[in-house]
Scaffold this active site. Structure first.
Site, PDB file in Angstrom:
ATOM      1  N   CYS A   1     102.346  26.035 -83.079  1.00  8.53           N
ATOM      2  CA  CYS A   1     101.558  26.556 -81.966  1.00  8.53           C
ATOM      3  C   CYS A   1     100.070  26.595 -82.325  1.00  8.53           C
ATOM      4  CB  CYS A   1     102.112  27.899 -81.490  1.00  8.53           C
ATOM      5  SG  CYS A   1     101.733  28.166 -79.758  1.00  8.53           S
TER       6      CYS A   1
ATOM      7  N   HIS B   1     107.661  26.728 -80.484  1.00  3.56           N
ATOM      8  CA  HIS B   1     108.080  27.558 -81.630  1.00  3.56           C
ATOM      9  C   HIS B   1     109.501  27.172 -82.051  1.00  3.56           C
ATOM     10  CE1 HIS B   1     104.845  30.669 -81.476  1.00  3.56           C
ATOM     11  NE2 HIS B   1     104.717  30.149 -80.266  1.00  3.56           N
TER      12      HIS B   1
ATOM     13  N   GLU C   1     110.985  27.910 -84.675  1.00  6.94           N
ATOM     14  CA  GLU C   1     111.627  28.989 -85.446  1.00  6.94           C
ATOM     15  C   GLU C   1     112.574  29.844 -84.596  1.00  6.94           C
ATOM     16  OE1 GLU C   1     108.472  28.810 -84.577  1.00  6.94           O
ATOM     17  OE2 GLU C   1     107.537  30.765 -84.249  1.00  6.94           O
TER      18      GLU C   1
HETATM   19  N1  GLN Z   1      96.615  31.161 -78.930  1.00  8.79           N
HETATM   20  C1  GLN Z   1      97.188  29.888 -78.680  1.00  8.79           C
HETATM   21  C2  GLN Z   1      97.486  29.668 -77.203  1.00  8.79           C
HETATM   22  O1  GLN Z   1      97.578  30.594 -76.462  1.00  8.79           O
HETATM   23  C3  GLN Z   1      98.433  29.694 -79.514  1.00  8.79           C
HETATM   24  C4  GLN Z   1      99.526  30.650 -79.198  1.00  8.79           C
HETATM   25  C5  GLN Z   1     100.581  30.756 -80.282  1.00  8.79           C
HETATM   26  O2  GLN Z   1     100.339  30.391 -81.439  1.00  8.79           O
HETATM   27  N2  GLN Z   1     101.726  31.304 -79.940  1.00  8.79           N
HETATM   28  O3  GLN Z   1      97.638  28.540 -76.772  1.00  8.79           O
END
Ligand code: GLN
Length: 558
Positions: A389, A515, A517
């Site tokens: 992310c 994600h 995970e």
């Molecule tokens: N802050 C980033 C976004 O909103 C990544 C979010 C995250 O790592 N879950 O796109």
């Protein structure tokens, strides 16, 4: 499921906590669920959280640890991660309810006029809504057992309506409900004794609210003697067989076996009138434990993030490494690296003892520079890299700046104006004013680029992964990145959003906008984590084989 003497009905098991927080209600709930599942029963676990937030999505990880995201896009308590990892069954919004959500739903009904003419009160309206949220999971034929974990500790003002709802459900469905109370039996070193009094008091407190626990699970650092068990049983009105010891374990994955040894599942089944003869199949679990406890080698992987002081913030990542490590026969040691402490001048020394670098998800600008430096080091030195992310977004920024020469390239999350917004707010996010539940959340399909490392890892040309973000790879730069050597390896089929980036010329450099995970479980370790761990093992053996001649010559010189 065989139920003696009555028609099949979903059984509701409540898990309350006493004496202290952090005793591990989530793990006990997941362990019991695992044992019931291993007997062929359909089980789900639910967490009721007594706080006023609608969900933990707006909470800082320092307050609440990781926010776990389900397929249907619910932002939930990290215990749901344990439920999925143990059971390998997906959860949903219905598995995590907060006081905020309960009140919101009651207030919405009041505004719609559903209680017209009546005063809306905690009892019966809030408690009815709590019971509805519990029983909704048992509707239809979906589950034989619904295990409901009540957050907080008995006696907290906030959890009173939940305990009252449990009391009512016990009274309404005496044969189909059961209460497990998890307490602490502390060891007083000076006295050399285990003490039962806190548990007695905690059970008395539950009794004051009209709830008699059926089973006591006692966290302890020392084995409970027969006389302690007898004392607990006698003073807490439970059978001696229903005093279950939960001794500190080396790993949370041992807890189902410890609970089985204590016959928690059998006690629960017999109290609920369910035939307990079905044999228990824990083969895949035992296989995992065997591999996890007897690794053939080890690797060290740096986890670069800004919440490393509170490791619960990265719970699912840590567990995904546990699953992938066991699958690869290797112990994964995590080197926690605070992103604010990564300096360009010291990256070599900081990362010289690791065989892989993972840059964690996150929000906001703190620690961004350190993440970018860590990624630069991984890219330039052929160290296996996995960005998740925000970690993926930082990899894109790093590549834009240092390879494509787009100076000052950035994410508009971090810098409002940048000449090269390589990461930008998604179109549908523009104009959103509300913070709660408005990110791109939950499972989306992803088409994998043939022959990419991602496609190889998945062994497939498509997958589905969970998201939680507002910003995205800026498609205006796609061609420039491809020409420079960073390719999109995963695309959302409808919107064409870039979900995975890769460097084909690097041993293993993968960034995922989603994600992975969240979907790693004991039975199904995540393919990207397995591929990453495998790459770190290859890096490690390469490093040791290139080090050998050097070592030998040193020996010769000696
Ligand atoms: N802050 C980033 C976004 O909103 C990544 C979010 C995250 O790592 N879950 O796109």
């Amino acid at each position: 499921m065989q139920i003696t003497g009555q028609a099949k009905a979903t059984k509701y098991i409540f898990v309350t906590g006493g004496v202290s927080s952090s005793l591990g209600k989530g793990i006990i709930s997941a362990s019991l669920a695992k044992l019931l599942q291993a007997r062929g029963m359909k089980v789900t676990i639910q967490k009721l959280d007594p706080y006023i937030n609608i969900d933990p999505g707006t909470l800082n990880p320092y307050e609440h640890g990781e926010c776990y995201v389900t397929d249907d896009g619910a932002e939930t308590d990290l215990d749901l991660g344990h439920y999925e990892r143990f059971l390998n069954v997906a959860t949903s919004q219905a598995n995590n309810i907060t006081t905020g959500r309960i009140y919101q739903s009651v207030i919405d009904k009041e505004r719609r006029g559903e209680y017209l003419g009546r005063t809306v009160q905690v009892i019966p309206h809030i408690t009815d809504e709590i019971k509805r949220c519990v029983q909704i999971l048992g509707e239809g034929d979906s589950y034989d057992f619904v295990i409901t974990e009540i957050g907080g500790t008995v006696g907290d003002i906030e959890s009173l309506p939940y305990i009252e709802a449990v009391r009512q459900m016990r009274w309404e469905h005496p044969k189909d409900t059961l209460v497990i109370h998890l307490t602490l039996v502390p060891y007083l070193k000076a006295a050399g004794e285990l003490k039962t009094k806190p548990t007695q008091h905690s059970v008395k407190q539950l009794l004051e609210f009209g709830v008699q626990p059926d089973v006591l699970v006692c966290r302890t650092e020392h084995n409970l003697t027969k006389s302690i068990r007898n004392k607990l049983a006698r003073f807490c009105n439970v059978g001696e067989e229903a005093v279950i010891q939960s001794i500190d374990a080396d790993t949370i994955y041992d807890v189902p076996l410890l609970m089985q040894k204590e016959q928690l599942d059998e006690v629960v089944l017999s109290k609920l009138g369910v035939d307990s003869r079905a044999s228990l199949d824990l083969n895949s679990w035992m296989n995992f434990l065997q591999r996890y406890k007897h690794p053939e080698s080890e690797v060290s992987i740096a986890l670069v993030g800004k919440y490393v002081e509170l490791q619960d913030s990265y719970k699912s990542i840590v567990e995904a490494f546990t699953h992938a490590g066991a699958a690869c026969g290797v112990k994964v040691n995590i080197k926690w690296v605070h992103s604010e402490q990564v300096q360009a001048s010291e990256v070599g020394a900081l990362f010289e003892d690791v065989q892989g670098i993972l840059v964690a998800p996150g929000f906001g600008s703190r620690g961004i520079d350190g993440k970018i430096e860590a990624i630069r080091y991984a890219r330039e030195n052929g160290v296996p890299f996995f960005g998740i992310c925000l970690g993926m977004q930082c990899a894109v920024i790093e590549f834009a700046r240092n390879v494509l020469g787009l100076e000052e390239a950035h994410s508009t999350e971090i810098k409002d104006y940048t000449p090269h917004p390589v990461i930008d707010l998604m179109e549908e996010q523009k104009g959103l004013a509300e913070m709660g539940g408005t990110m791109r959340l939950g499972a989306y399909p992803c088409a994998l680029t043939p022959d990419s490392k991602a496609a190889k890892a998945y062994g497939n040309d498509t997958t589905e992964e969970r998201h939680r973000h507002r910003y995205e790879f800026n498609d205006a730069y796609r061609q420039q990145f491809i020409e420079g050597g960073m390719i999109p390896a995963g695309i959302h089929p409808d919107s064409k959003l870039v979900e995975i980036v890769e460097l084909p010329d690097h041993p293993w450099f993968v960034g995922a906008q989603f994600h992975p995970e969240y979907k790693s479980t004991v039975v199904n370790p995540h393919p990207l984590f397995k591929a990453f761990v495998t790459a770190t093992m290859a890096y490690s053996s390469e490093a040791s084989s290139s080090a050998e001649p050097h070592n030998r010559s040193e020996e010769n010189n000696a």
